[in-house]
Design a protein around this motif. Sequence first.
Motif, PDB file in Angstrom:
ATOM      1  N   LYS A  65       0.829  -1.221   0.000  1.00 53.91           N
ATOM      2  CA  LYS A  65       0.000   0.000   0.000  1.00 53.91           C
ATOM      3  C   LYS A  65       0.855   1.259   0.000  1.00 53.91           C
ATOM      4  CE  LYS A  65      -4.251  -1.768   2.038  1.00 53.91           C
ATOM      5  NZ  LYS A  65      -4.881  -2.149   3.310  1.00 53.91           N
ATOM      6  N   ASP A  66       1.930   1.231   0.795  1.00 54.27           N
ATOM      7  CA  ASP A  66       2.834   2.388   0.845  1.00 54.27           C
ATOM      8  C   ASP A  66       3.475   2.650  -0.519  1.00 54.27           C
ATOM      9  OD1 ASP A  66       2.256   2.792   3.489  1.00 54.27           O
ATOM     10  OD2 ASP A  66       4.191   2.115   4.264  1.00 54.27           O
ATOM     11  N   LEU A  67       3.853   1.559  -1.194  1.00 53.81           N
ATOM     12  CA  LEU A  67       4.447   1.720  -2.531  1.00 53.81           C
ATOM     13  C   LEU A  67       3.428   2.326  -3.492  1.00 53.81           C
ATOM     14  CD1 LEU A  67       6.527  -1.576  -2.992  1.00 53.81           C
ATOM     15  CD2 LEU A  67       7.432   0.763  -2.929  1.00 53.81           C
ATOM     16  N   TYR A  68       2.194   1.857  -3.380  1.00 52.66           N
ATOM     17  CA  TYR A  68       1.144   2.403  -4.247  1.00 52.66           C
ATOM     18  C   TYR A  68       0.937   3.885  -3.963  1.00 52.66           C
ATOM     19  CZ  TYR A  68      -3.198   3.132  -6.719  1.00 52.66           C
ATOM     20  OH  TYR A  68      -4.145   3.631  -7.569  1.00 52.66           O
ATOM     21  N   ALA A  69       0.825   4.211  -2.663  1.00 51.73           N
ATOM     22  CA  ALA A  69       0.595   5.606  -2.260  1.00 51.73           C
ATOM     23  C   ALA A  69       1.768   6.510  -2.659  1.00 51.73           C
ATOM     24  CB  ALA A  69       0.361   5.684  -0.756  1.00 51.73           C
ATOM     25  N   ALA A  70       2.983   5.933  -2.688  1.00 51.72           N
ATOM     26  CA  ALA A  70       4.181   6.726  -3.002  1.00 51.72           C
ATOM     27  C   ALA A  70       4.358   6.954  -4.501  1.00 51.72           C
ATOM     28  CB  ALA A  70       5.415   6.027  -2.445  1.00 51.72           C
ATOM     29  N   GLY A  71       3.609   6.209  -5.312  1.00 55.74           N
ATOM     30  CA  GLY A  71       3.795   6.313  -6.760  1.00 55.74           C
ATOM     31  C   GLY A  71       2.499   6.557  -7.505  1.00 55.74           C
ATOM     32  N   GLU A  72       1.847   5.455  -7.901  1.00 47.20           N
ATOM     33  CA  GLU A  72       0.614   5.547  -8.690  1.00 47.20           C
ATOM     34  C   GLU A  72      -0.459   6.375  -7.990  1.00 47.20           C
ATOM     35  OE1 GLU A  72       0.426   4.297 -11.691  1.00 47.20           O
ATOM     36  OE2 GLU A  72       2.063   2.830 -11.765  1.00 47.20           O
ATOM     37  N   GLY A  73      -0.451   6.321  -6.647  1.00 47.39           N
ATOM     38  CA  GLY A  73      -1.511   6.956  -5.878  1.00 47.39           C
ATOM     39  C   GLY A  73      -1.335   8.446  -5.633  1.00 47.39           C
ATOM     40  N   LYS A  74      -0.248   9.002  -6.107  1.00 47.17           N
ATOM     41  CA  LYS A  74      -0.068  10.438  -5.872  1.00 47.17           C
ATOM     42  C   LYS A  74       0.474  11.140  -7.108  1.00 47.17           C
ATOM     43  CE  LYS A  74       3.302  12.234  -3.624  1.00 47.17           C
ATOM     44  NZ  LYS A  74       4.332  12.673  -2.702  1.00 47.17           N
ATOM     45  N   PHE A  75       0.265  12.456  -7.122  1.00 45.70           N
ATOM     46  CA  PHE A  75       0.854  13.269  -8.173  1.00 45.70           C
ATOM     47  C   PHE A  75       2.338  13.376  -7.848  1.00 45.70           C
ATOM     48  CE2 PHE A  75       1.979  17.312 -10.195  1.00 45.70           C
ATOM     49  CZ  PHE A  75       1.521  17.048 -11.476  1.00 45.70           C
ATOM     50  N   GLY A  76       3.208  13.049  -8.803  1.00 47.92           N
ATOM     51  CA  GLY A  76       4.640  12.998  -8.501  1.00 47.92           C
ATOM     52  C   GLY A  76       4.976  11.681  -7.827  1.00 47.92           C
ATOM     53  N   THR A  77       6.156  11.605  -7.236  1.00 45.27           N
ATOM     54  CA  THR A  77       6.615  10.339  -6.654  1.00 45.27           C
ATOM     55  C   THR A  77       7.356  10.598  -5.357  1.00 45.27           C
ATOM     56  OG1 THR A  77       7.003   9.559  -8.911  1.00 45.27           O
ATOM     57  CG2 THR A  77       7.966   8.247  -7.132  1.00 45.27           C
ATOM     58  N   ASP A  78       7.122   9.727  -4.368  1.00 51.43           N
ATOM     59  CA  ASP A  78       7.914   9.773  -3.145  1.00 51.43           C
ATOM     60  C   ASP A  78       9.053   8.761  -3.290  1.00 51.43           C
ATOM     61  OD1 ASP A  78       8.972   9.596  -0.622  1.00 51.43           O
ATOM     62  OD2 ASP A  78       7.071   9.240   0.410  1.00 51.43           O
ATOM     63  N   GLU A  79      10.170   9.232  -3.853  1.00 47.39           N
ATOM     64  CA  GLU A  79      11.294   8.329  -4.142  1.00 47.39           C
ATOM     65  C   GLU A  79      11.859   7.675  -2.887  1.00 47.39           C
ATOM     66  OE1 GLU A  79      11.341  11.439  -5.531  1.00 47.39           O
ATOM     67  OE2 GLU A  79      11.658  11.226  -7.700  1.00 47.39           O
ATOM     68  N   GLU A  80      11.872   8.467  -1.789  1.00 44.28           N
ATOM     69  CA  GLU A  80      12.409   7.939  -0.524  1.00 44.28           C
ATOM     70  C   GLU A  80      11.711   6.651  -0.107  1.00 44.28           C
ATOM     71  OE1 GLU A  80      14.735   9.463   1.824  1.00 44.28           O
ATOM     72  OE2 GLU A  80      15.317  10.606   0.059  1.00 44.28           O
ATOM     73  N   LYS A  81      10.403   6.636  -0.304  1.00 42.59           N
ATOM     74  CA  LYS A  81       9.614   5.475   0.100  1.00 42.59           C
ATOM     75  C   LYS A  81      10.006   4.251  -0.727  1.00 42.59           C
ATOM     76  CE  LYS A  81       6.436   5.569   2.787  1.00 42.59           C
ATOM     77  NZ  LYS A  81       6.607   5.367   4.247  1.00 42.59           N
ATOM     78  N   PHE A  82      10.141   4.460  -2.027  1.00 45.21           N
ATOM     79  CA  PHE A  82      10.577   3.360  -2.900  1.00 45.21           C
ATOM     80  C   PHE A  82      11.954   2.838  -2.464  1.00 45.21           C
ATOM     81  CE2 PHE A  82       7.168   4.638  -5.656  1.00 45.21           C
ATOM     82  CZ  PHE A  82       6.896   3.534  -6.430  1.00 45.21           C
ATOM     83  N   ILE A  83      12.869   3.772  -2.210  1.00 42.20           N
ATOM     84  CA  ILE A  83      14.231   3.398  -1.821  1.00 42.20           C
ATOM     85  C   ILE A  83      14.233   2.634  -0.502  1.00 42.20           C
ATOM     86  CG2 ILE A  83      16.450   4.355  -1.019  1.00 42.20           C
ATOM     87  CD1 ILE A  83      15.961   6.647  -3.095  1.00 42.20           C
ATOM     88  N   ASN A  84      13.472   3.148   0.464  1.00 43.70           N
ATOM     89  CA  ASN A  84      13.479   2.496   1.777  1.00 43.70           C
ATOM     90  C   ASN A  84      12.898   1.089   1.730  1.00 43.70           C
ATOM     91  OD1 ASN A  84      14.816   4.448   3.250  1.00 43.70           O
ATOM     92  ND2 ASN A  84      12.946   5.615   3.633  1.00 43.70           N
ATOM     93  N   ILE A  85      11.802   0.933   1.013  1.00 48.09           N
ATOM     94  CA  ILE A  85      11.184  -0.396   0.972  1.00 48.09           C
ATOM     95  C   ILE A  85      11.998  -1.352   0.096  1.00 48.09           C
ATOM     96  CG2 ILE A  85       9.147  -1.732   0.283  1.00 48.09           C
ATOM     97  CD1 ILE A  85       7.445   0.681   1.187  1.00 48.09           C
ATOM     98  N   LEU A  86      12.317  -0.941  -1.120  1.00 47.49           N
ATOM     99  CA  LEU A  86      13.035  -1.850  -2.025  1.00 47.49           C
ATOM    100  C   LEU A  86      14.480  -2.093  -1.577  1.00 47.49           C
ATOM    101  CD1 LEU A  86      11.707  -0.746  -5.516  1.00 47.49           C
ATOM    102  CD2 LEU A  86      11.009  -2.674  -4.139  1.00 47.49           C
ATOM    103  N   GLY A  87      15.063  -1.091  -0.915  1.00 45.76           N
ATOM    104  CA  GLY A  87      16.459  -1.241  -0.495  1.00 45.76           C
ATOM    105  C   GLY A  87      16.636  -2.063   0.769  1.00 45.76           C
ATOM    106  N   ASN A  88      15.672  -1.993   1.664  1.00 45.69           N
ATOM    107  CA  ASN A  88      15.891  -2.581   2.992  1.00 45.69           C
ATOM    108  C   ASN A  88      15.226  -3.922   3.249  1.00 45.69           C
ATOM    109  OD1 ASN A  88      17.596  -0.596   4.173  1.00 45.69           O
ATOM    110  ND2 ASN A  88      15.838   0.770   4.282  1.00 45.69           N
ATOM    111  N   ARG A  89      14.209  -4.268   2.484  1.00 46.47           N
ATOM    112  CA  ARG A  89      13.514  -5.535   2.759  1.00 46.47           C
ATOM    113  C   ARG A  89      14.224  -6.708   2.081  1.00 46.47           C
ATOM    114  NH1 ARG A  89      11.386  -1.991   5.510  1.00 46.47           N
ATOM    115  NH2 ARG A  89       9.216  -1.375   5.318  1.00 46.47           N
ATOM    116  N   SER A  90      14.003  -7.880   2.654  1.00 49.15           N
ATOM    117  CA  SER A  90      14.635  -9.077   2.086  1.00 49.15           C
ATOM    118  C   SER A  90      13.988  -9.465   0.755  1.00 49.15           C
ATOM    119  CB  SER A  90      14.514 -10.245   3.060  1.00 49.15           C
ATOM    120  OG  SER A  90      13.186 -10.728   3.081  1.00 49.15           O
ATOM    121  N   VAL A  91      14.705 -10.242  -0.026  1.00 50.76           N
ATOM    122  CA  VAL A  91      14.202 -10.732  -1.311  1.00 50.76           C
ATOM    123  C   VAL A  91      12.896 -11.498  -1.111  1.00 50.76           C
ATOM    124  CG1 VAL A  91      14.678 -12.372  -3.186  1.00 50.76           C
ATOM    125  CG2 VAL A  91      16.459 -10.799  -2.437  1.00 50.76           C
TER     126      VAL A  91
END
Length: 202
Positions: A65-91
């Motif tokens: 949901k956070d990824l959706y809200a950070a991208g498709e769900g908003k005007f513009g993009t919250d890059e930090e959110k993408f970086i934090n989730i994709l960078g820190n979570r396990s495969v």
Amino acid sequence: SCQRSSSKTEDFPWGRLHPLTTFGNKLEKDICGDTSGHYQKLLVILLQVDMEAEIDEGKIEKDAKDLYAAGEGKFGTDEEKFINILGNRSVEHLRKVFDAYKKIAGCDIEESVKGETTGNLENLLLAVVKCVKSVPAFFAESLYKSMRRAGTDDDTLMRIMVSRSEVDMLDIRACFKKMYGASLYTTIQVLFSHHSTLMQPQ
Ligand SMILES: [Ca+2]
């Protein structure tokens, strides 16, 4: 808890170095010298952070949901959110998040990354997605296994090292680090120093 405070990713360069070899340090410095902004930040997370090995069931839905809200769900993009989730979570965790994401967003995470980010950051985020979905992950895993085998499967190791392009190797390196928590270069270095010890005359 495995929640990472944002200050940990903010206080690089090099507040919390992994016990890296000189080679590893040089790699970090190269990255720092050659890159900037969000792209540099994600590279540094991928190379430095101790990864979360587990699947956090309670966070799958929220991350999607956070990824959706950070991208498709908003005007513009919250890059930090993408970086934090994709960078820190396990495969393993991300694999489940991406499945959940598809249900929420109605499209693949890859499509959203392409639509919401650009340039080097887009490429690196896509490398993480591929890693999770498994192309460079396949090579990272092959390298890992070739190095684990008794006596080392030098043929496999060499074939992968010489046959993949440099761009590919960046993906593979990021995947290797993400999957095994150690730098590919450090691992190879340790392996070869071990070899030369074994070859000392008795
Ligand atoms: Ca958007």
